[in-house]
Design an enzyme around this catalytic site. Structure first.
Site, short mmCIF file in Angstrom:
data_model
loop_
_atom_site.label_atom_id
_atom_site.label_comp_id
_atom_site.label_asym_id
_atom_site.label_seq_id
_atom_site.Cartn_x
_atom_site.Cartn_y
_atom_site.Cartn_z
N ARG A 155 -15.19 -6.03 8.79
CA ARG A 155 -14.59 -5.41 7.61
C ARG A 155 -15.35 -5.78 6.35
NH1 ARG A 155 -8.20 -6.05 6.85
NH2 ARG A 155 -8.81 -8.15 6.21
N LYS A 256 -11.86 -4.07 1.30
CA LYS A 256 -11.14 -5.17 0.66
C LYS A 256 -11.89 -5.63 -0.59
CE LYS A 256 -8.15 -8.94 2.22
NZ LYS A 256 -6.90 -8.21 1.98
N GLU A 292 0.75 2.11 1.31
CA GLU A 292 0.75 0.67 1.57
C GLU A 292 1.77 -0.01 0.68
OE1 GLU A 292 -3.73 -0.70 2.93
OE2 GLU A 292 -3.00 -1.21 0.96
#
Length: 413
Positions: A155, A256, A292
Site C-alpha cells: 500500500r 494513505k 468511510e
C-alpha cells in the site's frame, strides 16, 4: 549467551541494570557509581551491534560478579490495564534516507526523538508524505508477531507512485518493521492487554520551492503501545455528514496520504462535540452513497449479504477490511463490494467498522438528519464473531491457516 544493551541506568539501590534484547537481565552488583559498567559481548546482528554501540563500556574485570536472571524488566513501566490509543514514546525508531530515483540506504535504529528538517521540505510545503499503521502482538506462548506487514508495504508503494515518491522495497519495509519492534520489545504489551502500534512514514524531506517531487526522502518508523481505539464497550454512535466530503474522484482518497486526514479533523471535532463517537462521510459525486468513517472502512449486513463500498479511488483499501471480507466468506456470507446508499444503510440489520486501530467494531446507532437508527450488536452480531475470529488468529490462539502472521524471531533481519 551474548548480551546487548536496550537501556542502561543506575537503579534506586545503586545497581547498574543492563536490559538486553533477549529475555534476560544482566545486573552488575559490585560497582561504584564513579565508573562505567563492563562492555558486553559482540552482538550477533547489525541491529544488536548498533544498539550495543549506544551503551557505555569499560574493559571487563573478572573480579566483578555478574548475576543473570529471568527478565524482571521484560515489560516497560506502563499501566497496561489502562492503556488507551495515545502516544507513549518508546526507546528507538528506524530511519533511512534516499535521493530521488535512487534506492534507500539500509537504514538504522536510532534513539527516538525529533528529526531535523528543512523549512523548504516537500512534506512541509506540499504535503508530500504517506504513512502506514500496523501492529505487533505478544502471544500467550511468548512469541511476537506481525499481521500481514507485506500488505502495508504494498500500500505504501502504491501511494508513493501516486505522489511521485521513491518508496522502500517490500523486503526493506518488512525488515524495518521487525527491527523497530525488536528494538522496542519491552513495549509490546502482555497478551490480551493491547498491542505495539507501528507507524511507518515516507516523507519528502528534501528542499523544494516549486511544486515538484522532493530531491530526498526519509523513511522512518516509530512505535507506541496502544489499547482500544474506542474505549467505550458499547458500539459506535455515528452521524452522517452532510457538509464535508472526505475525497473526490481522481484525488488521493485511495492512498494513505498525510493530506487526506487534516480535512477530517474539523468535522470529527464537531461530531464528537455533539456527542457522537465518529463521523460517516458520503461520496462527493452524488452525496447519496456512504464511503468511510474518519479512519476506518464500513460494512452493512442484511440477511446473508455483507456489503461494503468499493475501493475505486476515493476509499482506502483497508487491510483489516480485506481480511474481514475473507473471513466472512469463510463462514458462508456473501460479501459484495458495491455502492451502498444511505437508504440501504438505514435499512440494514447490522453495521460495523474495520481498521488497524479499532480492528472490528459494531455500530450501535447512525443519525441521519433527524432520524436515529439502532442496529444489532452484542454476542449475536456478526461483527462480534468476526472480531473473535480475527483476534484469535492475531494472538496465536487458533492456527493461522491463511499465513497472515509473521513471527519475529530473536535478531531476525
Amino acid at each position: 549467551m551474548e548480551f546487548v544493551y536496550q537501556t542502561s541506568e543506575w537503579d534506586s539501590k545503586g545497581l547498574f541494570v543492563i536490559i538486553p534484547i533477549k529475555k534476560q537481565v544482566l545486573t552488575v552488583k559490585s560497582f561504584s557509581k564513579n565508573i562505567n559498567p563492563p562492555k558486553l559481548g559482540t552482538p550477533s546482528c547489525s541491529l544488536c551491534l548498533h544498539l550495543s554501540k549506544m551503551a557505555p563500556s569499560v574493559p571487563h574485570s573478572s573480579s566483578v560478579p555478574l548475576l543473570t536472571s529471568e527478565a524482571n524488566e521484560k515489560y516497560a513501566n506502563v499501566n497496561w490495564e489502562e492503556l488507551g490509543f495515545s502516544l507513549i514514546p518508546t526507546d528507538y525508531m528506524y530511519m533511512s534516507k534516499c535521493k530521488q530515483g535512487e534506492s534507500f540506504s539500509e537504514g538504522e535504529i536510532v534513539p527516538y526523538g525529533d528529526i531535523p528538517i528543512s523549512p523548504c521540505a516537500g512534506i512541509l510545503n506540499y504535503g508530500q508524505g504517506l504513512f502506514e499503521g500496523l501492529k505487533a502482538y505478544r502471544t500467550e506462548d511468548g512469541r511476537i508477531t506481525l499481521f500481514r506487514p507485506d500488505q502495508n508495504a504494498f500500500r505504501m508503494q502504491t501511494g508513493a507512485d501516486r505522489l511521485c515518491m521513491t518508496s522502500p522495497s517490500s523486503d526493506q519495509f518488512v525488515q524495518a518493521v521487525k527491527k523497530t519492534v525488536l528494538a522496542n520489545k519491552k513495549w509490546v504489551p502482555p497478551p490480551g492487554k493491547g498491542s505495539l502500534y507501528i507507524r511507518p512514514l515516507l516523507i519528502g524531506t528534501g528542499a523544494v520551492l516549486g511544486i515538484a517531487s522532493a530531491p530526498e526522502y526519509t523513511f522512518l518508523m516509530y512505535a507506541s503501545p496502544v489499547g482500544n481505539y474506542h474505549t467505550a464497550s458499547s458500539g459506535l454512535n455515528l452521524i452522517v455528514d452532510h457538509t464535508y466530503r472526505r475525497a473526490h474522484t481522481g484525488g488521493t482518497g485511495g492512498v494513505k496520504s498525510c493530506t487526506n486526514y487534516s480535512p477530517v479533523v474539523k468535522p470529527l471535532f464537531e461530531a464528537k462535540s455533539s456527542g457522537f463517537s465518529d463521523i460517516l462521510f458520503l461520496d462527493a459525486a452524488t452525496g447519496r452513497n456512504i464511503e468511510e468513517v474518519s479512519t476506518c472502512n464500513i460494512f452493512i449486513t442484511k440477511g446473508n449479504i455483507v456489503s461494503t463500498p468499493p475501493t475505486s479511488g476515493t476509499i482506502l483499501p483497508g487491510i483489516t477490511r480485506k481480511s474481514i471480507s475473507e473471513l466472512a466468506r469463510d463462514i458462508g456470507y456473501q460479501v459484495q463490494e458495491r455502492d451502498v446508499s444511505v437508504e440501504e444503510l438505514l435499512e440494514a440489520e447490522e453495521v460495523f467498522c474495520t481498521g488497524t486501530a479499532m480492528v472490528v467494531k459494531a455500530v450501535e446507532t447512525v443519525t441521519f438528519h433527524d432520524k436515529k437508527i439502532k442496529y444489532r450488536t452484542g454476542e449475536e452480531a456478526l461483527s462480534t464473531k468476526l472480531h473473535l475470529m480475527l483476534t484469535n488468529i492475531q494472538m496465536g490462539i487458533v492456527e493461522d491457516k491463511k499465513s497472515w502472521m509473521v513471527e519475529i524471531n530473536g535478531c531476525d533481519e
